[in-house]
Write an enzyme that holds these catalytic residues in place. Structure first.
Site, short mmCIF file in Angstrom:
data_model
loop_
_atom_site.label_atom_id
_atom_site.label_comp_id
_atom_site.label_asym_id
_atom_site.label_seq_id
_atom_site.Cartn_x
_atom_site.Cartn_y
_atom_site.Cartn_z
N HIS A 104 -7.00 -5.96 2.19
CA HIS A 104 -5.88 -5.36 2.91
C HIS A 104 -5.30 -6.45 3.81
O HIS A 104 -6.05 -7.10 4.56
CB HIS A 104 -6.37 -4.23 3.82
CG HIS A 104 -6.93 -3.04 3.11
ND1 HIS A 104 -6.20 -1.89 2.90
CD2 HIS A 104 -8.15 -2.82 2.57
CE1 HIS A 104 -6.96 -1.00 2.27
NE2 HIS A 104 -8.15 -1.54 2.06
N ASN B 122 -13.00 -3.61 2.40
CA ASN B 122 -14.04 -2.61 2.57
C ASN B 122 -15.00 -2.66 1.39
O ASN B 122 -14.58 -2.88 0.26
CB ASN B 122 -13.42 -1.20 2.66
CG ASN B 122 -12.48 -1.06 3.85
OD1 ASN B 122 -12.76 -1.59 4.93
ND2 ASN B 122 -11.37 -0.36 3.65
N ASP C 12 0.85 -1.19 0.00
CA ASP C 12 0.00 0.00 0.00
C ASP C 12 0.89 1.24 0.00
O ASP C 12 1.90 1.32 0.71
CB ASP C 12 -0.92 -0.01 1.23
CG ASP C 12 -2.08 0.95 1.10
OD1 ASP C 12 -3.23 0.48 1.00
OD2 ASP C 12 -1.84 2.18 1.09
N ILE C 13 0.49 2.25 -0.77
CA ILE C 13 1.27 3.48 -0.90
C ILE C 13 1.23 4.31 0.39
O ILE C 13 2.12 5.12 0.63
CB ILE C 13 0.75 4.30 -2.12
CG1 ILE C 13 1.81 5.20 -2.69
CG2 ILE C 13 -0.51 5.07 -1.78
CD1 ILE C 13 1.48 5.75 -4.07
N HIS D 8 -10.16 -5.34 -3.23
CA HIS D 8 -8.81 -5.64 -2.73
C HIS D 8 -8.90 -6.06 -1.28
O HIS D 8 -9.65 -5.48 -0.50
CB HIS D 8 -7.90 -4.43 -2.88
CG HIS D 8 -8.51 -3.13 -2.42
ND1 HIS D 8 -9.40 -2.43 -3.20
CD2 HIS D 8 -8.40 -2.45 -1.27
CE1 HIS D 8 -9.79 -1.35 -2.55
NE2 HIS D 8 -9.22 -1.34 -1.37
N VAL E 20 -10.92 2.83 -3.60
CA VAL E 20 -10.58 2.33 -4.94
C VAL E 20 -11.59 1.24 -5.27
O VAL E 20 -11.70 0.24 -4.56
CB VAL E 20 -9.13 1.79 -4.98
CG1 VAL E 20 -8.83 1.22 -6.38
CG2 VAL E 20 -8.12 2.88 -4.62
P1 5GP Z 1 -9.72 1.27 0.26
O1 5GP Z 1 -9.78 2.61 0.94
O2 5GP Z 1 -10.41 1.31 -1.08
O3 5GP Z 1 -10.16 0.10 1.10
O4 5GP Z 1 -8.18 1.01 0.00
C1 5GP Z 1 -7.49 1.60 -1.06
C2 5GP Z 1 -6.04 1.57 -0.69
O5 5GP Z 1 -5.27 1.82 -1.85
C3 5GP Z 1 -5.64 2.64 0.34
O6 5GP Z 1 -5.10 2.01 1.51
C4 5GP Z 1 -4.60 3.49 -0.40
O7 5GP Z 1 -3.54 3.90 0.43
C5 5GP Z 1 -4.14 2.56 -1.50
N1 5GP Z 1 -3.70 3.23 -2.71
C6 5GP Z 1 -4.30 4.28 -3.33
N2 5GP Z 1 -3.63 4.63 -4.44
C7 5GP Z 1 -2.57 3.76 -4.53
C8 5GP Z 1 -1.51 3.61 -5.48
O8 5GP Z 1 -1.40 4.32 -6.47
N3 5GP Z 1 -0.60 2.62 -5.23
C9 5GP Z 1 -0.69 1.80 -4.13
N4 5GP Z 1 0.27 0.88 -3.98
N5 5GP Z 1 -1.68 1.92 -3.23
C10 5GP Z 1 -2.62 2.88 -3.42
#
Ligand code: 5GP
Ligand code: ZN
Length: 114
Positions: free
Chosen positions: A102, A87, A30-31, A100, A96
């Site tokens: 986590h 989520n 994760d970024i 996915h 996103v």
């Molecule tokens: P969500 O909030 O949808 O459950 O998780 C999305 C995750 O994607 C977040 O933890 C966010 O930090 C990660 N994320 C968003 N953009 C990028 C990216 O460009 N690269 C990577 N590696 N992770 C990302």
């Protein structure tokens, strides 16, 4: 062509720190990590949310968890414990819209989450 960040990572159009790959899944760091280990495990196929999973995709969804099991071992988390969470929807924190898992570990994790 769907305008999707994670599909672009699968295609190699956007770089990511990829740590695990199978025929059907891809995993990368994760970024914005929320724990010492924070990995995202995605199906290579685009699925927007849990609500969009079809019965035919059961094995694909299972492959996310077998990937999580192998990555936890690879990251040295299998014995101590780790959390795997997906989520669904904006209110649950999905940002996103390509499903996915986590995988979080390397620190104590409280329950319930916020
Ligand atoms: P969500 O909030 O949808 O459950 O998780 C999305 C995750 O994607 C977040 O933890 C966010 O930090 C990660 N994320 C968003 N953009 C990028 C990216 O460009 N690269 C990577 N590696 N992770 C990302
Ligand atoms: Zn996608």
């Amino acid at each position: 062509m769907i305008d999707c960040l994670f599909c672009k990572i699968v295609a190699g159009d956007i770089p990511a720190d990829i740590i695990h790959e199978t025929e059907t899944t891809l995993a990368f760091r994760d970024i914005n990590p929320q724990a010492p280990t924070h990995v995202l495990i995605i199906p290579k196929e685009h699925i927007e949310t849990i609500n969009d999973i079809t019965d035919e995709q059961q094995a694909l969804i299972g492959s996310l968890y077998t990937a999580a099991r192998d990555i936890a071992k690879q990251e040295g988390l299998a014995e101590d414990g780790y959390r795997v969470v997906m989520n669904c929807g904006e209110k649950a924190g999905q940002s996103v819209f390509h499903i996915h898992l986590h995988l979080l570990g390397g620190r104590p994790l409280r329950w319930p989450p916020g």
